[in-house]
Write an enzyme that holds these catalytic residues in place. Structure first.
Site, mmCIF file in Angstrom:
data_model
loop_
_atom_site.group_PDB
_atom_site.id
_atom_site.type_symbol
_atom_site.label_atom_id
_atom_site.label_comp_id
_atom_site.label_asym_id
_atom_site.label_seq_id
_atom_site.Cartn_x
_atom_site.Cartn_y
_atom_site.Cartn_z
ATOM 1 N N CYS A 150 -27.978 51.916 -15.133
ATOM 2 C CA CYS A 150 -27.796 50.767 -14.238
ATOM 3 C C CYS A 150 -26.332 50.397 -14.092
ATOM 4 O O CYS A 150 -25.921 49.861 -13.056
ATOM 5 C CB CYS A 150 -28.602 49.574 -14.747
ATOM 6 S SG CYS A 150 -28.253 49.105 -16.455
ATOM 7 N N HIS A 156 -28.718 44.691 -18.902
ATOM 8 C CA HIS A 156 -28.995 45.364 -17.625
ATOM 9 C C HIS A 156 -27.966 44.920 -16.588
ATOM 10 O O HIS A 156 -27.526 43.767 -16.583
ATOM 11 C CB HIS A 156 -30.406 44.983 -17.165
ATOM 12 C CG HIS A 156 -30.851 45.657 -15.907
ATOM 13 N ND1 HIS A 156 -30.873 47.020 -15.755
ATOM 14 C CD2 HIS A 156 -31.281 45.140 -14.723
ATOM 15 C CE1 HIS A 156 -31.316 47.324 -14.531
ATOM 16 N NE2 HIS A 156 -31.558 46.197 -13.889
ATOM 17 N N CYS A 202 -42.763 36.264 -12.273
ATOM 18 C CA CYS A 202 -41.611 36.858 -11.588
ATOM 19 C C CYS A 202 -40.495 37.167 -12.589
ATOM 20 O O CYS A 202 -40.384 36.546 -13.644
ATOM 21 C CB CYS A 202 -41.093 35.920 -10.494
ATOM 22 S SG CYS A 202 -40.582 34.292 -11.076
#
Length: 505
Positions: free
Chosen positions: A155, A451, A48
């Site tokens: 982003c 990010h 994940c």
């Protein structure tokens, strides 16, 4: 960016999954969650992402040359060493081959989930009822808003837009503005006859209106804000290209530009519109985000005070120095925790100006040592707080990873405002309590890399906005993030009548 680590890290072209054991969904090999699955392009293991439990990042840290991974859902590639998304490929084309394999597996998984199940017993019927109930619960939690596609390190823009889109009073007003296409067309005709296009002639508010309308149609999983980004490129040269930009700088420019454009466009198109106000006065930007600071400077020689009032759209808060170093220990031996109240207190604390900032005293007629203090004279409807996480160190901007604890509800600003003095009585109408509406988070180590994602609350449910992906999340997840920009909404929200949203108009 062009990643220099691909040749050492990209080895596989096929996921490490046997055809007879094909799962219906990609799962993390550690915690078994199906949220944000990333496949290591070195060994093929699936973990994940960092916004869930971070097992993909942990896999990289515990291994050698396992820094590059691919998102199993949208097939984006990320390098943990570069701390950036990757746009290049290996010479043999490992990444492109792996993408094709993942697309094939995804199609097979969709077919598996669509196969009807046999009803052979009471137990199976109960299971089916339970499954239907779970699906219904998921649908109730499904966001009405779409995601925003990343156009190449955009982003920073996506995170800010999603945050603003979840401030109902702001988003609702912009969405219900009359179309400015006719106004834009007239401007273009004048430009063609007279001169070249200038940045004053381009209407950012019109593209923002279209983007916000498309976001809340809910007909697509993600939309592409290309037209809005193209306008931003034209009016702000520093945002051109595909380098990572600062989300706070973008937000400030966006709000300033919208305010300027709306002042120019008003009144438009007629005096009966609920969106029209007296020209030259406040716009929806200042009515929602605008507050007023009182800056007090006191000469330490003669004691004369100078007061100045400064309007603001957001407040930039330093993380107090005592929380910036890990060596500081509390009495019980634990690391002291920085809170948002500590940052606000530091912002409003009395400070003595340095020798390089001597104050020109009007009474002494020369530069003197002095003290400075900020008060909030008028609170805004939406309090935007920017945590200053980036600092210059030598020739580089370094990031402060200090966790700042912040409340999700009930932020009380009473002790930071001037509400008990004669000159400010009645100027702070409305409640001093705020509830969190949205948070912008920077992930990564540097100002020019990393990010951005955001969290926002809609109809009581928190959602995580990660470019094109929108997922529901728990309040506890939001509370644990390292906030960069916080948007708090006042409990008693008040705007002028001519700036209010009117239904049916």
């Amino acid at each position: 960016m062009e990643c220099p680590h691909l040749e050492d890290n990209a080895c596989i072209t096929t996921p490490n999954i046997k055809s007879e054991n094909l799962p219906s969904r990609f799962l993390c090999g550690v915690c078994k969650t199906e949220q944000s699955p990333w496949i290591c392009v070195k060994c093929g293991r699936i973990h994940c992402g960092r916004y869930v439990n971070g097992h993909a990042k942990l896999h990289h840290e515990e291994s050698t040359n396992h820094a590059v991974c691919m998102d199993c859902d949208n097939l984006a590639v990320f390098c943990y060493k570069c701390d950036e998304f990757v746009i290049n490929d290996t010479t043999p084309g490992h990444l492109e081959k792996l993408r094709k394999q993942l697309q094939s597996i995804t199609s097979a998984q969709a077919c598996m989930r669509q196969k009807p199940r046999r009803r052979c017993s009471t137990d199976s019927q109960e299971n089916e009822r339970s499954t239907k109930k779970m699906k219904k619960d998921v649908q109730l939690r499904k966001p009405r808003s779409s995601g925003l596609r990343n156009l190449g390190n955009t982003c920073f823009m996506n995170a800010v837009l999603q945050s603003l889109s979840n401030i109902q009073q702001f988003c609702g007003y912009i969405k219900q503005l009359p179309s400015l296409e006719e106004k834009a067309t007239k401007v273009k005709k004048v430009q063609t006859r007279n001169s070249k296009t200038t940045e004053e002639d381009i209407l950012l508010v019109e593209e923002l209106r279209k983007t916000l309308c498309a976001l809340w149609q809910g007909s697509k999983g993600a939309i592409s804000p290309e037209s809005l980004f193209a306008v931003i490129w034209k009016v702000v040269p520093r945002f051109r290209g595909y380098q990572q930009q600062d989300a706070h700088e973008f937000m400030r420019y966006l709000l300033d530009r919208l305010h300027t454009e709306l002042l120019t466009l008003l009144p438009y198109p007629n005096s009966d519109s609920p969106f029209i106000g007296p020209k030259g006065k406040s716009t929806i930007v200042t009515a929602i985000f605008g507050g007023l600071l009182q800056n007090e400077v006191k000469c330490l020689e003669c004691g004369v005070e100078s007061k100045k009032h400064d309007p603001f759209l957001d407040l930039s808060l330093d993380i107090p120095q005592q929380f910036c170093h890990r060596t500081v220990k509390a009495k019980d031996g634990e690391q002291p925790r920085c809170t948002l109240s500590d940052c606000l207190q530091s912002f409003t604390d009395l400070e003595e100006l340095e020798e390089s900032e001597l104050y020109m005293c009007s009474n002494c007629k020369k530069k003197q040592r002095s003290t400075k203090k900020f008060w909030i004279r008028r609170l805004p409807n939406v309090l935007c707080l920017h945590i200053k996480r980036f600092r210059w160190q030598s020739f580089f901007r370094v990031k402060l990873e200090t966790f700042v604890e912040f409340p999700l509800e009930g932020l009380n600003m009473h002790k930071y405002i001037l509400d008990n003095m004669h000159e400010t009585r009645g100027s702070c109408g409305g409640s001093n309590e705020y509830d969190l509406a949205a948070v912008v988070v920077h992930h990564g180590s540097g100002a020019g890399s990393g990010h951005y994602t955001s969290y926002a609350r809609h109809e009581g449910q928190w959602f995580h906005f990660n470019d094109s992906t929108v997922t529901p999340c728990e309040p506890e997840t939001v509370a644990k993030c390292k906030a960069y920009i916080l948007f708090y909404i006042r409990r008693q929200f008040k705007v002028p009548d001519y700036l209010s949203i009117r239904n049916g108009k």
